[in-house]
Design an enzyme around this catalytic site. Sequence first.
Site, PDB file in Angstrom:
ATOM      1  CB  CYS A   1      -1.011  -0.164   1.037  1.00  0.00           C
ATOM      2  SG  CYS A   1      -2.260   1.064   1.070  1.00  0.00           S
TER       3      CYS A   1
ATOM      4  NE  ARG B   1     -10.227   4.337   2.555  1.00  0.00           N
ATOM      5  CZ  ARG B   1      -8.908   4.720   2.447  1.00  0.00           C
ATOM      6  NH1 ARG B   1      -8.968   6.020   2.318  1.00  0.00           N
ATOM      7  NH2 ARG B   1      -7.754   3.769   2.467  1.00  0.00           N
TER       8      ARG B   1
ATOM      9  CG  HIS C   1      -3.458  -3.802   3.852  1.00  0.00           C
ATOM     10  ND1 HIS C   1      -2.215  -3.212   4.527  1.00  0.00           N
ATOM     11  CD2 HIS C   1      -4.027  -2.806   2.809  1.00  0.00           C
ATOM     12  CE1 HIS C   1      -2.061  -1.997   3.657  1.00  0.00           C
ATOM     13  NE2 HIS C   1      -3.108  -1.697   2.895  1.00  0.00           N
TER      14      HIS C   1
END
Length: 260
Positions: A93, A127, A209
């Site tokens: 990220c 997002r 993640h």
Amino acid sequence: MKLTICHLYPDLLDLYGDRGNILALAARCRWRGIEPEIQKVSLGESLDFTGMDILFLGGGSDREQGILVQDLMRRENDLRQAIEHGLVVLGICGGYQMLGNYYQMASGEKIPGLGILDLWTIAGTKRLIGNVVAELPPTTLEIDPEDNFVRNNSELKLRTLVGFENHSGKTYLGKGVSPLGKVSVGHGNNDQDGTEGVRYRNVFGTYLHGPLLPKNPHLTDLLLQLALIRRGFDSCLTELDDYLETLAHKTMVNKLLKQA
């Protein structure tokens, strides 16, 4: 035998359990009789890229990314040279974005990146959140295109990546770099071109993640194998019993593909 794993900025880049990637690397070293030496380096501390085998950069906020890029910029030439000489790097990220040219915020302001990889990130209006399944290209793990898995060390290995993404930045790849995978489920780099992550030499960047490596032992082993090859060890890694890890991975992939 020893491998040195550097966790860079562990106190500032550790979103969504990213520290688990270090734990996974260390565990799969120990299970093979390889001694993992974990270095934790933060702002202003000495950093020797020539003395490490794997460099890990986790995820963080835009504010932290700007601060850390300034700290890393004075060592950019050393990092670039180490990468060209085969240093294994995993960026998640924010750590992935920092390796590129810039991050353009919603205001239009650009946060400069290290410029080591030809990629750039632009803040989006929403997002991109959720579980991801990405298919690895055949060349990544010497995949037999007639099979659904990778044959490595005489055992079947997975050919997909699974993880969790949560980012507003949209990353686009330029020249000289390749996507790490192709998105089957999820948004990936930018929710437009179907790509996820980046690969350049022994550098891997991704938005996954969760953490990434415990869910993807085959990728963990690839990083370890590349680090050993760089050290001059050409032999394959000792096989591990990954039955449970593989079963968990396949179960998640099948579940997400059915929901897609």
